[in-house]
Design an enzyme around this catalytic site. Structure first.
Site, PDB file in Angstrom:
ATOM      1  N   TYR A 197       0.858  -1.187   0.000  1.00 42.00           N
ATOM      2  CA  TYR A 197       0.000   0.000   0.000  1.00 42.00           C
ATOM      3  C   TYR A 197       0.894   1.236   0.000  1.00 42.00           C
ATOM      4  O   TYR A 197       1.560   1.542   0.991  1.00 42.00           O
ATOM      5  CB  TYR A 197      -0.894   0.045   1.242  1.00 42.00           C
ATOM      6  CG  TYR A 197      -1.928  -1.047   1.348  1.00 42.00           C
ATOM      7  CD1 TYR A 197      -2.267  -1.842   0.268  1.00 42.00           C
ATOM      8  CD2 TYR A 197      -2.581  -1.275   2.553  1.00 42.00           C
ATOM      9  CE1 TYR A 197      -3.222  -2.840   0.382  1.00 42.00           C
ATOM     10  CE2 TYR A 197      -3.546  -2.266   2.681  1.00 42.00           C
ATOM     11  CZ  TYR A 197      -3.865  -3.051   1.600  1.00 42.00           C
ATOM     12  OH  TYR A 197      -4.814  -4.027   1.712  1.00 42.00           O
ATOM     13  N   LEU A 224     -18.357  -1.725   2.752  1.00 43.69           N
ATOM     14  CA  LEU A 224     -19.129  -0.674   2.087  1.00 43.69           C
ATOM     15  C   LEU A 224     -18.899  -0.705   0.575  1.00 43.69           C
ATOM     16  O   LEU A 224     -19.188   0.267  -0.124  1.00 43.69           O
ATOM     17  CB  LEU A 224     -18.757   0.701   2.650  1.00 43.69           C
ATOM     18  CG  LEU A 224     -19.113   0.929   4.123  1.00 43.69           C
ATOM     19  CD1 LEU A 224     -18.719   2.346   4.556  1.00 43.69           C
ATOM     20  CD2 LEU A 224     -20.593   0.685   4.376  1.00 43.69           C
ATOM     21  N   ARG A 232     -16.277  -0.472  -1.226  1.00 45.84           N
ATOM     22  CA  ARG A 232     -15.362   0.580  -1.675  1.00 45.84           C
ATOM     23  C   ARG A 232     -16.064   1.935  -1.839  1.00 45.84           C
ATOM     24  O   ARG A 232     -15.753   2.698  -2.740  1.00 45.84           O
ATOM     25  CB  ARG A 232     -14.668   0.157  -2.963  1.00 45.84           C
ATOM     26  CG  ARG A 232     -13.930  -1.177  -2.799  1.00 45.84           C
ATOM     27  CD  ARG A 232     -13.244  -1.607  -4.066  1.00 45.84           C
ATOM     28  NE  ARG A 232     -12.702  -2.946  -3.933  1.00 45.84           N
ATOM     29  CZ  ARG A 232     -11.522  -3.247  -3.394  1.00 45.84           C
ATOM     30  NH1 ARG A 232     -10.765  -2.288  -2.927  1.00 45.84           N
ATOM     31  NH2 ARG A 232     -11.110  -4.495  -3.329  1.00 45.84           N
ATOM     32  N   GLY A 233     -17.027   2.178  -0.972  1.00 51.23           N
ATOM     33  CA  GLY A 233     -17.737   3.454  -0.971  1.00 51.23           C
ATOM     34  C   GLY A 233     -19.087   3.403  -1.640  1.00 51.23           C
ATOM     35  O   GLY A 233     -19.917   4.306  -1.461  1.00 51.23           O
ATOM     36  N   SER A 276     -21.761   3.393   0.854  1.00 57.84           N
ATOM     37  CA  SER A 276     -21.583   4.393   1.909  1.00 57.84           C
ATOM     38  C   SER A 276     -22.763   5.347   2.028  1.00 57.84           C
ATOM     39  O   SER A 276     -22.972   5.985   3.052  1.00 57.84           O
ATOM     40  CB  SER A 276     -20.315   5.215   1.649  1.00 57.84           C
ATOM     41  OG  SER A 276     -20.487   6.035   0.492  1.00 57.84           O
TER      42      SER A 276
END
Length: 331
Positions: A56, A206, A208-209, A212
């Site tokens: 990352y 979620l 990846r949004g 959300s």
């Protein structure tokens, strides 16, 4: 914040974990000062599990976590690290290396970047197609014996691979995507984990949004943002998936909570052996996520949610085709 145990042999951790990837990579720019403040806020809220990967930001994420934990008691935090993904100087993905020498080399660098002398859970990010899982786990087991690793985990592998790995050394947990719209794990993998006494850390709760409640169809993404290439965020797929979110918003509204809180609470309800990872990059998003702990879902609520968002409701695969081919969990 309550605790859950990762499997029968794994550590006790908070019932929510913090996934730190987005603080360094994959989802566009992040503010480093806010990232550190978010890690501190997570720890102060009772979160003890922090998940990262050595790839990352090509090590940036580990160094960020090391900086954030500098003034904290190391034994109060459970650090989970994925390794093996190979990247070039330009950030391009080059494959995987989970060979025994690769295991030990990657571990040495992670320990240095994190500023610690041990890692709580160490796991290959993917199954290396050129290395038997027995060899990878065997090498990590040597590091357990040496005191550099406390527990062994896996990531995105199928039930057969889990069984083979667990025969070499007890596996604490499998990390895999699991959400209202990513439920493939339920068919074969989750039953195998429960049979073997292995926990599950769920990322992408979620999606990846997408789940959300903050995503809009006209949002644009930088080319380096994962979602710029994710099938679920493209064209008609996105339009369809956002209709699911709006249906979920109606349910959330009836309970006076947010869409994200309903989605996280649903994963929490799947079992005490499952620990959702929330990828908050800011303190306000973290506060929203931890608010899911106060959301009670009755059997009737769960039935309504699953009728509204059936297990096969999402449009598009969870990764682009080339990445899907690397997932042992999808075979």
């Amino acid at each position: 914040m309550r605790n859950r145990r990762l499997g029968t042999t794994g550590p006790e951790v908070s019932e929510l974990g913090l996934g730190a990837m987005g603080m360094s990579d994959m989802y566009g720019p992040a503010d480093e000062t806010e990232s550190v403040a978010t890690i501190h806020a997570a720890l102060d809220s009772g979160i003890t599990l922090i998940d990262t990967g050595d790839f990352y930001g090509m090590g940036h994420n580990e160094m960020l976590i090391g900086r954030a934990l500098r003034d904290r008691v190391r034994e109060d935090v459970v650090i989970s690290v994925k390794f093996g993904a190979q990247r070039g100087p330009d950030g391009q993905w080059l494959g995987y290396d989970a060979s025994p020498t690769g295991v030990k080399t990657a571990l040495a660098y992670s320990l240095r970047r994190l500023g610690t002398d041990y890692i709580d859970i160490y796991r290959p990010a993917r199954l290396d197609p050129n290395v038997p899982i027995e060899d990878t786990v065997g090498a990590i087991a040597e590091m357990v014996q040496a005191g550099y690793v406390r527990h062994i985990g896996l990531s995105e592998v199928g039930a057969e691979t889990v069984r083979r790995a667990n025969a070499v050394h007890p596996i604490a947990d499998l990390q895999i995507e699991y959400s209202l719209i990513s439920r493939g794990v339920e068919e074969n993998i989750l039953p195998a984990l429960r049979e073997l006494g292995i926990g599950l850390t769920a990322y992408g709760v979620l999606s990846r949004g997408l789940l959300s409640g903050h995503w809009t169809k006209d949002r644009t993404n930088a080319p380096t943002d994962f979602r710029a290439h994710s099938p679920r965020f493209q064209g008609e797929n996105l339009a369809h998936n956002l209709t699911l979110v709006e249906a979920l918003r109606e349910i959330a509204g009836q309970k006076s909570v947010s869409v994200a809180q309903i989605a996280i609470a649903w994963v929490l309800s799947r079992g005490e052996d499952i620990v959702p990872l929330v990828g908050a990059r800011r303190r306000d998003r973290l506060a929203e996520a931890t608010g899911a702990l106060d959301v009670g879902l009755s059997e009737e609520d769960l039935a309504v949610i699953e009728k509204t968002v059936p297990s096969d409701a999402a449009a598009g695969e969870r990764y682009a085709p080339a990445q899907m081919r690397t997932l042992d969990s999808e075979r």
